[in-house]
Design a protein around this motif. Structure first.
Motif, PDB file in Angstrom:
ATOM      1  N   ALA A  54       2.355   9.248   5.420  1.00 12.85           N
ATOM      2  CA  ALA A  54       3.781   9.588   5.502  1.00 12.85           C
ATOM      3  C   ALA A  54       4.027  10.411   6.756  1.00 12.85           C
ATOM      4  O   ALA A  54       3.443  11.484   6.917  1.00 12.85           O
ATOM      5  CB  ALA A  54       4.202  10.359   4.260  1.00 12.85           C
ATOM      6  N   GLY A  55       4.844   9.889   7.644  1.00 15.35           N
ATOM      7  CA  GLY A  55       5.145  10.592   8.893  1.00 15.35           C
ATOM      8  C   GLY A  55       6.617  10.909   9.008  1.00 15.35           C
ATOM      9  O   GLY A  55       7.384  10.732   8.053  1.00 15.35           O
ATOM     10  N   LYS A  56       6.990  11.325  10.194  1.00  7.75           N
ATOM     11  CA  LYS A  56       8.383  11.711  10.447  1.00  7.75           C
ATOM     12  C   LYS A  56       9.341  10.531  10.248  1.00  7.75           C
ATOM     13  O   LYS A  56      10.459  10.685   9.791  1.00  7.75           O
ATOM     14  CB  LYS A  56       8.474  12.218  11.892  1.00  7.75           C
ATOM     15  N   TYR A  57       8.872   9.347  10.638  1.00  9.09           N
ATOM     16  CA  TYR A  57       9.738   8.159  10.548  1.00  9.09           C
ATOM     17  C   TYR A  57       9.453   7.294   9.313  1.00  9.09           C
ATOM     18  O   TYR A  57       9.799   6.129   9.289  1.00  9.09           O
ATOM     19  CB  TYR A  57       9.602   7.321  11.819  1.00  9.09           C
ATOM     20  N   GLY A  58       8.790   7.856   8.328  1.00 11.12           N
ATOM     21  CA  GLY A  58       8.583   7.120   7.094  1.00 11.12           C
ATOM     22  C   GLY A  58       7.136   6.776   6.805  1.00 11.12           C
ATOM     23  O   GLY A  58       6.219   7.412   7.337  1.00 11.12           O
ATOM     24  N   LEU A  59       6.961   5.757   5.959  1.00  8.18           N
ATOM     25  CA  LEU A  59       5.624   5.421   5.456  1.00  8.18           C
ATOM     26  C   LEU A  59       4.934   4.350   6.296  1.00  8.18           C
ATOM     27  O   LEU A  59       5.574   3.385   6.714  1.00  8.18           O
ATOM     28  CB  LEU A  59       5.744   4.904   4.018  1.00  8.18           C
ATOM     29  N   ILE A 103       0.871  -1.184   0.000  1.00  7.66           N
ATOM     30  CA  ILE A 103       0.000   0.000   0.000  1.00  7.66           C
ATOM     31  C   ILE A 103       0.906   1.231   0.000  1.00  7.66           C
ATOM     32  O   ILE A 103       0.638   2.229  -0.651  1.00  7.66           O
ATOM     33  CB  ILE A 103      -0.907   0.022   1.257  1.00  7.66           C
ATOM     34  N   SER A 104       2.020   1.118   0.743  1.00 10.67           N
ATOM     35  CA  SER A 104       2.920   2.260   0.893  1.00 10.67           C
ATOM     36  C   SER A 104       3.954   2.380  -0.216  1.00 10.67           C
ATOM     37  O   SER A 104       4.233   3.485  -0.667  1.00 10.67           O
ATOM     38  CB  SER A 104       3.669   2.163   2.230  1.00 10.67           C
ATOM     39  N   ILE A 105       4.552   1.266  -0.617  1.00 17.23           N
ATOM     40  CA  ILE A 105       5.727   1.447  -1.495  1.00 17.23           C
ATOM     41  C   ILE A 105       5.507   1.106  -2.971  1.00 17.23           C
ATOM     42  O   ILE A 105       6.437   1.227  -3.758  1.00 17.23           O
ATOM     43  CB  ILE A 105       6.976   0.700  -0.965  1.00 17.23           C
ATOM     44  N   GLU A 106       4.285   0.751  -3.325  1.00 22.36           N
ATOM     45  CA  GLU A 106       4.033   0.417  -4.733  1.00 22.36           C
ATOM     46  C   GLU A 106       4.432   1.577  -5.652  1.00 22.36           C
ATOM     47  O   GLU A 106       5.124   1.383  -6.654  1.00 22.36           O
ATOM     48  CB  GLU A 106       2.550   0.076  -4.906  1.00 22.36           C
ATOM     49  N   LEU A 107       4.012   2.763  -5.257  1.00 26.82           N
ATOM     50  CA  LEU A 107       4.286   3.959  -6.066  1.00 26.82           C
ATOM     51  C   LEU A 107       5.784   4.145  -6.305  1.00 26.82           C
ATOM     52  O   LEU A 107       6.222   4.508  -7.397  1.00 26.82           O
ATOM     53  CB  LEU A 107       3.703   5.172  -5.345  1.00 26.82           C
ATOM     54  N   TYR A 108       6.590   3.870  -5.274  1.00 26.34           N
ATOM     55  CA  TYR A 108       8.040   4.107  -5.360  1.00 26.34           C
ATOM     56  C   TYR A 108       8.738   3.075  -6.245  1.00 26.34           C
ATOM     57  O   TYR A 108       9.804   3.342  -6.776  1.00 26.34           O
ATOM     58  CB  TYR A 108       8.652   4.162  -3.958  1.00 26.34           C
ATOM     59  N   ILE A 109       8.115   1.910  -6.388  1.00 27.77           N
ATOM     60  CA  ILE A 109       8.700   0.910  -7.290  1.00 27.77           C
ATOM     61  C   ILE A 109       8.482   1.346  -8.742  1.00 27.77           C
ATOM     62  O   ILE A 109       9.373   1.201  -9.583  1.00 27.77           O
ATOM     63  CB  ILE A 109       8.138  -0.489  -6.994  1.00 27.77           C
TER      64      ILE A 109
END
Lengths: 187, 156
Positions: B97-102, A83-89
């Motif tokens: 997205a926070g201070k320590y990442g996603l 959910i979080s890193i798909e976009l970054y790939i």
């Protein structure tokens, strides 16, 4: 003329966001190699069928399709993290650093220095960031993260939490970059 | 000339075959999505069960994933329909997205009370979101955004 420092700094942008957890770092490092090999495979395929005019279009579509397959598989395996890193790939797949890595492979007789450094940098930074921020190490799991609380087991609390923030990551990256350029200059 | 045409046809055949194979593979993988969806469902269940932020929604049961996903909620949100037997709810997994990442935040939309933030997925539920750098500002922003989007959808 290509400036290595600019290429490298541009490549650092997605790292600052996705290196917050070691689990993300592992997935991003794997993704670097998947994008790299899909680029090589597309080059190989275009040479095999000796395309001339539409070579660039074919290579772009083919390598991006391979990345799409990879993302689809990973989304099944690690849906929460994705959910979080798909976009970054996807960003990684179209990033200049990967383009340069594939070009270097052919220019400097199968050189894999750039993707190797890049993937190791992601791993190292994510390792340090998570350890500093939470005193733990996380691994990708179906339910999100499988966390190994190292500091808790030893009985200490994390005191360098700032280095785990995005701003802290930029500082650590700066130090890494300086070290890299010093070493490459000496060589 | 014939040789040239033959070669061209061969190339077109290989490229078409290759792309057809990729399309079929992606289509085939879409049938496996239920594995990922059930994992997401379990992660949402865990948050609802353990998080102190969603204490009053412990009995909410997740019915299933909602398609099409609600648009304009960041990139690629995941939406579930849920119910406690009396009322229906909607759950959203959103990238925070926070201070320590996603992180992956779960939000619950209650028509009567609006949207509430339930917690983060895959992290220690005993720790408050602030420990992971997710502030009230982050969560309030998304609560308001979900409210306004769903309100607009309802009024359409």
């Amino acid at each position: 003329m290509r400036k290595n420092s600019i290429v490298f700094i541009l490549g650092l942008c997605p790292i600052a966001v996705t290196s917050s957890h070691f689990a993300y770092g592992i997935i991003m490092s794997i993704s670097v190699w998947i994008v790299f090999f899909s680029g090589l495979l597309s080059q190989f395929a275009s040479e095999l069928i000796s395309l001339n005019k539409q070579e660039k279009i074919f290579k772009s579509i083919f390598s991006f399709s391979l990345v799409l397959i990879y993302v689809s598989v990973m989304k099944i395996l690690f849906p929460v993290i994705f959910i979080s890193i798909e976009l970054y790939i996807y960003l990684l797949a179209v990033s200049y650093i990967m383009y340069v890595s594939i070009q270097d492979y052919y220019t400097y007789s199968e050189a894999i220095e750039l993707p190797l450094i890049y993937s190791l940098l992601i791993l190292l930074l994510s390792f340090l960031r998570e350890l500093c921020a939470f005193g733990s190490l996380s691994f990708p799991a179906i339910s999100g993260f499988a966390v190994l609380n190292i500091f808790k087991a030893i009985g200490i609390s994390p005191h360098l939490r700032f280095l785990g923030t995005t701003a802290g990551a930029v500082i650590v990256l700066g130090i890494f970059c300086r070290m890299y350029f010093l070493i490459s200059k000496k060589r | 000339m014939e040789q040239l045409t033959q070669n061209r046809l061969k190339k077109i055949g290989i490229i078409s075959g290759l792309f057809l194979f990729i399309v079929f593979l992606l289509w085939g993988l879409s049938f496996m999505n239920f594995i990922g969806e059930s994992s997401l469902k379990n992660a949402a269940k865990k948050i609802l069960k353990e998080s102190s932020l969603s204490a009053e929604y412990r009995d909410v049961k997740i019915l299933g994933i909602e398609r099409p996903y609600v648009n304009n909620l960041g990139l690629m949100p995941v939406t579930f329909t849920a119910s406690d037997g009396e009322k229906n709810y909607r759950l959203f997994f959103i990238r925070l997205a926070g201070k320590y990442g996603l992180y992956q935040g779960l939000f619950l939309y209650d028509e009567a009370k609006g949207t509430i933030f339930c917690g983060l997925a895959g992290v220690d539920s005993e720790k408050i979101p602030k420990y992971y750098g997710i502030t009230d500002f982050n969560t309030d922003f998304w609560c308001k955004k979900i409210d306004s989007i769903l309100h607009k959808q309802k009024n359409r």
